[in-house]
Write a protein that holds these residues in place. Structure first.
Motif: not given
Length: 232
Positions: A149-154
């Motif tokens: 919800a909070d971060r753009k990670l793989s």
């Protein structure tokens, strides 16, 4: 053997604070929960129609179909839970809680869906083996939804970050994950009975507590200044 020390993050205060946040926007949270639960039930019945097989099908095929069914159901559930967690994080940061953010996780639609299914598959395989691995993985994946919800990670970075963060408190995370699973997955056991509408109404009411707790837990580990944190 002495018991583990009390956790500074996983404690009953999370549920108390989550309830206080929930009450501030009660009707909005009930609306968001009803939308998510309604969509999940619709998908649940749709998937159920696809996995129904004739009686002459082999037991192995039926078993694999049922595992696939529960993985997809759990993955979809985790996806919508991520959307609710997005709203909870907005509320914690003082931003307006907007329903349109339900389907707008920071990780993006496809990464969120893929990570949700992968996490659900891991938990399901854990339960299929000896139950205990499934319980442990459920605890280790407590932060997957707020991270999405909070971060753009793989996919792998998201799961790795959740495990690395909670691993020092493995026992507490496992027990806490069991408690939240009772809230988030209670509808599944009664969907096939005549009482499912009443049970679903109860789930709609209590379900928002799960993302509220996860958002509070996430913020207890990562403050607002750590938005750009990346797994090393």
């Amino acid at each position: 053997m002495s018991p583990p020390p009390p956790s500074a993050h996983l404690h009953k205060g999370l549920i108390i604070n989550a309830w206080a946040l929930y009450r501030k926007h009660l009707w909005l949270w009930l609306t968001a929960s009803a939308i998510c639960c309604g969509l999940q039930v619709g998908i649940w019945f749709l998937l159920l129609r696809f996995v129904k097989s004739p009686e002459h099908e082999s037991p192995l095929k039926l078993y694999l179909l049922m595992i696939l069914f529960w993985v997809l159901v759990a993955g979809v559930s985790r996806f919508f839970q991520t959307g609710l967690t997005r709203l909870a994080l907005d509320q914690l940061s003082g931003e307006p809680v907007r329903l349109k953010r339900l389907l707008a996780p920071a990780a993006g639609f496809w990464i969120t869906l893929a990570t949700s299914v992968v996490a659900a598959l891991g938990v399901q395989l854990g339960f299929t083996m000896y139950t205990i691995p499934g319980l442990i993985l459920e605890g280790m994946f407590l932060l997957v939804c707020p991270i999405l919800a909070d971060r753009k990670l793989s996919v792998t970075e998201t799961i790795r970050l959740s495990i690395q963060t909670l691993q020092p408190e493995l026992l507490q995370a496992t027990l806490f994950g069991m408690c939240l699973s009772l809230l988030s997955g209670a509808a599944g056991a009664v969907m096939g009975t005549i009482a499912w509408p009443l049970a679903l109404a109860g789930v709609i009411f209590f379900y928002p507590l799960v993302p509220q707790v996860q958002a509070l837990l996430y913020r207890s580990y990562f403050a607002y200044s750590s938005f750009e944190y990346r797994v090393q």
